[in-house]
Design a protein around this motif. Structure first.
Motif, PDB file in Angstrom:
ATOM      1  N   THR A   1       0.799  -1.233   0.000  1.00  0.00           N
ATOM      2  CA  THR A   1       0.000   0.000   0.000  1.00  0.00           C
ATOM      3  C   THR A   1       0.828   1.278   0.000  1.00  0.00           C
ATOM      4  O   THR A   1       0.286   2.359  -0.209  1.00  0.00           O
ATOM      5  CB  THR A   1      -0.910   0.028   1.239  1.00  0.00           C
ATOM      6  OG1 THR A   1      -0.097  -0.160   2.421  1.00  0.00           O
ATOM      7  CG2 THR A   1      -1.964  -1.061   1.177  1.00  0.00           C
ATOM      8  N   GLY A   2       2.138   1.184   0.239  1.00  0.00           N
ATOM      9  CA  GLY A   2       2.939   2.393   0.409  1.00  0.00           C
ATOM     10  C   GLY A   2       2.906   3.317  -0.785  1.00  0.00           C
ATOM     11  O   GLY A   2       2.760   4.541  -0.639  1.00  0.00           O
ATOM     12  N   LEU A   3       3.052   2.766  -1.994  1.00  0.00           N
ATOM     13  CA  LEU A   3       3.069   3.611  -3.181  1.00  0.00           C
ATOM     14  C   LEU A   3       1.722   4.295  -3.371  1.00  0.00           C
ATOM     15  O   LEU A   3       1.657   5.493  -3.676  1.00  0.00           O
ATOM     16  CB  LEU A   3       3.436   2.787  -4.413  1.00  0.00           C
ATOM     17  CG  LEU A   3       3.469   3.537  -5.747  1.00  0.00           C
ATOM     18  CD1 LEU A   3       4.429   4.718  -5.698  1.00  0.00           C
ATOM     19  CD2 LEU A   3       3.839   2.593  -6.890  1.00  0.00           C
ATOM     20  N   ALA A   4       0.640   3.559  -3.192  1.00  0.00           N
ATOM     21  CA  ALA A   4      -0.685   4.150  -3.349  1.00  0.00           C
ATOM     22  C   ALA A   4      -0.897   5.289  -2.357  1.00  0.00           C
ATOM     23  O   ALA A   4      -1.452   6.345  -2.709  1.00  0.00           O
ATOM     24  CB  ALA A   4      -1.764   3.080  -3.165  1.00  0.00           C
ATOM     25  N   LEU A   5      -0.457   5.119  -1.131  1.00  0.00           N
ATOM     26  CA  LEU A   5      -0.610   6.169  -0.122  1.00  0.00           C
ATOM     27  C   LEU A   5       0.230   7.394  -0.468  1.00  0.00           C
ATOM     28  O   LEU A   5      -0.198   8.531  -0.263  1.00  0.00           O
ATOM     29  CB  LEU A   5      -0.234   5.625   1.258  1.00  0.00           C
ATOM     30  CG  LEU A   5      -1.154   4.528   1.802  1.00  0.00           C
ATOM     31  CD1 LEU A   5      -0.567   3.912   3.073  1.00  0.00           C
ATOM     32  CD2 LEU A   5      -2.549   5.078   2.086  1.00  0.00           C
ATOM     33  N   SER A   6       1.438   7.172  -0.984  1.00  0.00           N
ATOM     34  CA  SER A   6       2.284   8.299  -1.373  1.00  0.00           C
ATOM     35  C   SER A   6       1.668   9.064  -2.540  1.00  0.00           C
ATOM     36  O   SER A   6       1.744  10.306  -2.585  1.00  0.00           O
ATOM     37  CB  SER A   6       3.684   7.803  -1.744  1.00  0.00           C
ATOM     38  OG  SER A   6       4.338   7.258  -0.618  1.00  0.00           O
ATOM     39  N   VAL A   7       1.074   8.351  -3.483  1.00  0.00           N
ATOM     40  CA  VAL A   7       0.394   9.020  -4.597  1.00  0.00           C
ATOM     41  C   VAL A   7      -0.753   9.865  -4.071  1.00  0.00           C
ATOM     42  O   VAL A   7      -0.945  11.024  -4.480  1.00  0.00           O
ATOM     43  CB  VAL A   7      -0.098   7.981  -5.630  1.00  0.00           C
ATOM     44  CG1 VAL A   7      -1.035   8.632  -6.649  1.00  0.00           C
ATOM     45  CG2 VAL A   7       1.089   7.340  -6.340  1.00  0.00           C
ATOM     46  N   LEU A   8      -1.528   9.310  -3.144  1.00  0.00           N
ATOM     47  CA  LEU A   8      -2.614  10.088  -2.546  1.00  0.00           C
ATOM     48  C   LEU A   8      -2.077  11.330  -1.856  1.00  0.00           C
ATOM     49  O   LEU A   8      -2.688  12.405  -1.915  1.00  0.00           O
ATOM     50  CB  LEU A   8      -3.395   9.229  -1.550  1.00  0.00           C
ATOM     51  CG  LEU A   8      -4.264   8.114  -2.124  1.00  0.00           C
ATOM     52  CD1 LEU A   8      -4.874   7.291  -1.001  1.00  0.00           C
ATOM     53  CD2 LEU A   8      -5.362   8.679  -3.020  1.00  0.00           C
ATOM     54  N   GLY A   9      -0.938  11.208  -1.195  1.00  0.00           N
ATOM     55  CA  GLY A   9      -0.356  12.358  -0.529  1.00  0.00           C
ATOM     56  C   GLY A   9      -0.030  13.475  -1.512  1.00  0.00           C
ATOM     57  O   GLY A   9      -0.315  14.651  -1.248  1.00  0.00           O
ATOM     58  N   HIS A  10       0.568  13.117  -2.640  1.00  0.00           N
ATOM     59  CA  HIS A  10       0.883  14.136  -3.640  1.00  0.00           C
ATOM     60  C   HIS A  10      -0.390  14.726  -4.236  1.00  0.00           C
ATOM     61  O   HIS A  10      -0.466  15.952  -4.471  1.00  0.00           O
ATOM     62  CB  HIS A  10       1.756  13.548  -4.743  1.00  0.00           C
ATOM     63  CG  HIS A  10       3.187  13.358  -4.349  1.00  0.00           C
ATOM     64  ND1 HIS A  10       4.007  14.420  -4.006  1.00  0.00           N
ATOM     65  CD2 HIS A  10       3.953  12.248  -4.240  1.00  0.00           C
ATOM     66  CE1 HIS A  10       5.211  13.966  -3.708  1.00  0.00           C
ATOM     67  NE2 HIS A  10       5.204  12.657  -3.839  1.00  0.00           N
ATOM     68  N   LEU A  11      -1.391  13.891  -4.491  1.00  0.00           N
ATOM     69  CA  LEU A  11      -2.650  14.416  -5.004  1.00  0.00           C
ATOM     70  C   LEU A  11      -3.269  15.395  -4.015  1.00  0.00           C
ATOM     71  O   LEU A  11      -3.818  16.440  -4.403  1.00  0.00           O
ATOM     72  CB  LEU A  11      -3.621  13.268  -5.301  1.00  0.00           C
ATOM     73  CG  LEU A  11      -3.271  12.381  -6.495  1.00  0.00           C
ATOM     74  CD1 LEU A  11      -4.233  11.200  -6.591  1.00  0.00           C
ATOM     75  CD2 LEU A  11      -3.306  13.187  -7.793  1.00  0.00           C
ATOM     76  N   ALA A  12      -3.185  15.070  -2.724  1.00  0.00           N
ATOM     77  CA  ALA A  12      -3.713  15.982  -1.709  1.00  0.00           C
ATOM     78  C   ALA A  12      -2.973  17.310  -1.723  1.00  0.00           C
ATOM     79  O   ALA A  12      -3.570  18.381  -1.552  1.00  0.00           O
ATOM     80  CB  ALA A  12      -3.631  15.334  -0.332  1.00  0.00           C
ATOM     81  N   SER A  13      -1.651  17.268  -1.948  1.00  0.00           N
ATOM     82  CA  SER A  13      -0.876  18.510  -1.975  1.00  0.00           C
ATOM     83  C   SER A  13      -1.229  19.363  -3.188  1.00  0.00           C
ATOM     84  O   SER A  13      -1.016  20.583  -3.166  1.00  0.00           O
ATOM     85  CB  SER A  13       0.622  18.197  -1.974  1.00  0.00           C
ATOM     86  OG  SER A  13       1.032  17.633  -3.204  1.00  0.00           O
ATOM     87  N   TYR A  14      -1.780  18.738  -4.230  1.00  0.00           N
ATOM     88  CA  TYR A  14      -2.252  19.484  -5.390  1.00  0.00           C
ATOM     89  C   TYR A  14      -3.698  19.962  -5.222  1.00  0.00           C
ATOM     90  O   TYR A  14      -4.293  20.489  -6.163  1.00  0.00           O
ATOM     91  CB  TYR A  14      -2.155  18.628  -6.647  1.00  0.00           C
ATOM     92  CG  TYR A  14      -0.769  18.538  -7.244  1.00  0.00           C
ATOM     93  CD1 TYR A  14      -0.151  19.660  -7.804  1.00  0.00           C
ATOM     94  CD2 TYR A  14      -0.071  17.336  -7.277  1.00  0.00           C
ATOM     95  CE1 TYR A  14       1.107  19.585  -8.373  1.00  0.00           C
ATOM     96  CE2 TYR A  14       1.198  17.253  -7.843  1.00  0.00           C
ATOM     97  CZ  TYR A  14       1.777  18.384  -8.383  1.00  0.00           C
ATOM     98  OH  TYR A  14       3.038  18.309  -8.945  1.00  0.00           O
ATOM     99  N   GLY A  15      -4.278  19.745  -4.039  1.00  0.00           N
ATOM    100  CA  GLY A  15      -5.618  20.241  -3.765  1.00  0.00           C
ATOM    101  C   GLY A  15      -6.732  19.257  -4.022  1.00  0.00           C
ATOM    102  O   GLY A  15      -7.908  19.653  -4.025  1.00  0.00           O
ATOM    103  N   ARG A  16      -6.411  17.973  -4.211  1.00  0.00           N
ATOM    104  CA  ARG A  16      -7.460  16.976  -4.443  1.00  0.00           C
ATOM    105  C   ARG A  16      -8.086  16.573  -3.120  1.00  0.00           C
ATOM    106  O   ARG A  16      -7.504  15.800  -2.332  1.00  0.00           O
ATOM    107  CB  ARG A  16      -6.866  15.769  -5.163  1.00  0.00           C
ATOM    108  CG  ARG A  16      -6.524  16.001  -6.623  1.00  0.00           C
ATOM    109  CD  ARG A  16      -7.781  15.959  -7.492  1.00  0.00           C
ATOM    110  NE  ARG A  16      -8.384  14.642  -7.461  1.00  0.00           N
ATOM    111  CZ  ARG A  16      -8.147  13.681  -8.360  1.00  0.00           C
ATOM    112  NH1 ARG A  16      -7.334  13.919  -9.376  1.00  0.00           N
ATOM    113  NH2 ARG A  16      -8.744  12.520  -8.259  1.00  0.00           N
ATOM    114  N   GLY A  17      -9.286  17.085  -2.850  1.00  0.00           N
ATOM    115  CA  GLY A  17      -9.967  16.778  -1.594  1.00  0.00           C
ATOM    116  C   GLY A  17     -10.329  15.321  -1.451  1.00  0.00           C
ATOM    117  O   GLY A  17     -10.344  14.787  -0.335  1.00  0.00           O
ATOM    118  N   ASP A  18     -10.636  14.617  -2.574  1.00  0.00           N
ATOM    119  CA  ASP A  18     -10.979  13.200  -2.486  1.00  0.00           C
ATOM    120  C   ASP A  18      -9.801  12.380  -1.998  1.00  0.00           C
ATOM    121  O   ASP A  18      -9.967  11.415  -1.225  1.00  0.00           O
ATOM    122  CB  ASP A  18     -11.494  12.677  -3.825  1.00  0.00           C
ATOM    123  CG  ASP A  18     -10.540  12.957  -4.983  1.00  0.00           C
ATOM    124  OD1 ASP A  18      -9.567  13.724  -4.799  1.00  0.00           O
ATOM    125  OD2 ASP A  18     -10.751  12.397  -6.083  1.00  0.00           O
ATOM    126  N   ALA A  19      -8.584  12.752  -2.413  1.00  0.00           N
ATOM    127  CA  ALA A  19      -7.390  12.042  -1.960  1.00  0.00           C
ATOM    128  C   ALA A  19      -7.146  12.286  -0.474  1.00  0.00           C
ATOM    129  O   ALA A  19      -6.793  11.366   0.275  1.00  0.00           O
ATOM    130  CB  ALA A  19      -6.175  12.485  -2.768  1.00  0.00           C
TER     131      ALA A  19
END
Length: 473
Positions: free
Chosen positions: A92-110
């Motif tokens: 799950t680590g890679l998926a969580l890191s991707v979500l983290g970057h998406l969140a930093s770009y303003g993706r509220g769903d992530a």
């Protein structure tokens, strides 16, 4: 973790798994459904051989944004019952890191998915680290109770909580919770923090290795005990020998390097090679490298690689054609410290490594660097093959640097796609060399300059190309 299956380099999936810039460019040109399927495959089945060294998360997050991809597939992966059976970070680590970057770009769903997973998922600590960098105080405070509920309020649970707080990669949530207005939350976190600090102090006070005043034999015994437990202590034992041995011990140490027990022999070789640089060690290494016992032979090669000075380089010139590990090591020494006269030997070793072990061979790292350092122009075809085929994004980045020094076509060729590479060091090389006459290059440089997630070194390289004193882009 099993070695991942890597698709051929000419396919969209293979390009994305490798993190190549062409992967993004091909995905944007492919049908959206096909591109998203390949992207999901990469994010949910980590393609990296070494996730601690290779970057993919920002690369995949940027492609998610470009394709306007949702997080539904990631959510299904994280909430699958398998999450509580396979708790390895690699799942799950890679998926969580991707979500983290998406969140930093303003993706509220992530961001919302990260919060839910931190409250209920098995790899909650990784999700919490991602949130520590991106979430606000209110969001982190909402997770205090579900996280603390994972630790029973008994001696075992309190000890586990103390160890978790002590070893937290990102301490911000724990510091925030220690000041939480809810006394039940704050009291538990403060107590765990104090216990963790006490545990750390106790560990520091325990002697763990020989101290000055021990005998040479005591150091050898310590190395032997470690080897019997499965711990390789050759290098720390060599440093201990440097602290306790004197000139009067040289004969004893040389004899141990020649014919002592395995642990003592390995420690003595490292000591003579790196700590005192005794010329006799080169002959001892040559003998030890032919030992059938792998421990001694491996230690001999490693000891040689730690040597400095012209004596080691001269011996490497004699050994570079050997068809064994010592010969491969010698070629690596020439790649790193040899002169222009060693270019043919380095080129021959580079070609042999690719033919014999393929584009992911560990010894290619030093040889690729050497080809670039020595400016071996005729190595460019081999380097281009390694660039295309290796599954290691770190090795590809080194190859890009070597191509920049050896291949005149690099600025208009691979340097362009490197602007989209998954490794920031590779993007930095591209930003310094890519031919700006290509419209894609000019637009990409501007986008990297404006991206808040981009590394400072990359943006500095970009500014050197598009700043007020730079040529027009």
């Amino acid at each position: 973790m099993f070695d991942p299956f890597i698709a051929p380099s000419g396919t969209l999936l293979g390009l994305l798994q490798r993190g190549r810039g062409d992967g993004t460019l091909h995905a944007l040109a492919a049908p959206r459904s096909e591109a998203l399927a390949a992207l999901h495959h990469c994010v949910l089945s980590d393609p990296r051989h070494d996730w601690q060294m290779e970057n993919r998360s920002l690369y995949y997050a940027r492609l998610f944004l470009d394709l306007d991809g949702g997080v539904e597939e990631i959510e299904r992966h994280l909430t699958d019952p398998e999450d509580h059976l396979d708790t390895e970070d690699s799942r799950t680590g890679l998926a969580l890191s991707v979500l983290g970057h998406l969140a930093s770009y303003g993706r509220g769903d992530a961001l919302a998915l990260l919060r839910r997973y931190a409250a209920t998922g098995s790899n909650w600590a990784w999700a919490l680290d991602e949130l520590a960098l991106r979430d606000d105080d209110a969001g982190l405070r909402s997770l205090a109770e579900p996280v603390l509920a994972r630790f029973p309020d008994d001696p075992e649970g309190r000890a586990e909580l103390a160890a978790t707080v002590r070893d937290a990669y990102e301490p911000r949530p724990w510091r925030l919770w220690a000041d939480d207005p809810r006394e039940a939350v704050a009291a538990r976190v403060r107590a765990a923090s104090e216990q963790g600090s006490f545990d750390r102090w106790q560990r520091q006070m325990r002697p763990g290795a020989p101290r000055p005043g021990w005998s040479v034999q005591a150091v050898f015994d310590w190395a032997r005990q470690g080897l019997e437990r499965g711990s390789v202590l050759h290098v720390p034992a060599a440093r201990c020998l440097a602290a306790v041995a004197g000139p009067e011990n040289r004969a004893e140490i040389v004899e141990a390097a020649r014919s002592g027990p395995d642990a003592a022999r390995c420690a003595a070789l490292h000591y003579l090679a790196a700590e005192v640089r005794d010329p006799v060690v080169l002959d001892l290494i040559e003998t030890a490298a032919t030992e059938p016992r792998g421990t001694v032979a491996d230690a001999a090669v490693a000891a040689f690689e730690r040597m400095c000075g012209e004596d080691a380089v001269e011996r490497a010139r004699r050994w570079a054609r050997r068809p064994d590990a010592l010969g491969a090591s010698a070629a690596g020494v020439l790649a790193g410290r040899g002169g222009p006269q060693d270019a043919p030997a380095v080129l021959a070793a580079l070609r042999d490594a690719v033919r014999g072990d393929g584009p992911d061979a560990p010894r290619l790292w030093a040889l690729v660097d050497g080809a670039g350092r020595l400016g071996i122009a005729c190595a460019a075809p081999v380097l281009r093959h390694i660039y295309r085929e290796t599954s290691s994004s770190q090795l590809r980045g080194r190859t890009a640097r070597a191509l920049a020094a050896t291949d005149p076509s690099f600025p208009t060729g691979f340097a362009v796609e490197c602007l989209w590479d998954c490794e920031e060091t590779t993007r930095e090389v591209a930003a310094r060399h890519a031919e700006t006459g290509d419209l894609r290059v000019a637009e990409r440089l501007r986008r990297l300059a404006a991206d808040p997630a981009e590394e400072a070194e990359v943006q500095s390289a970009v500014r050197s190309r598009i700043g007020p004193d730079a040529p027009a882009v």
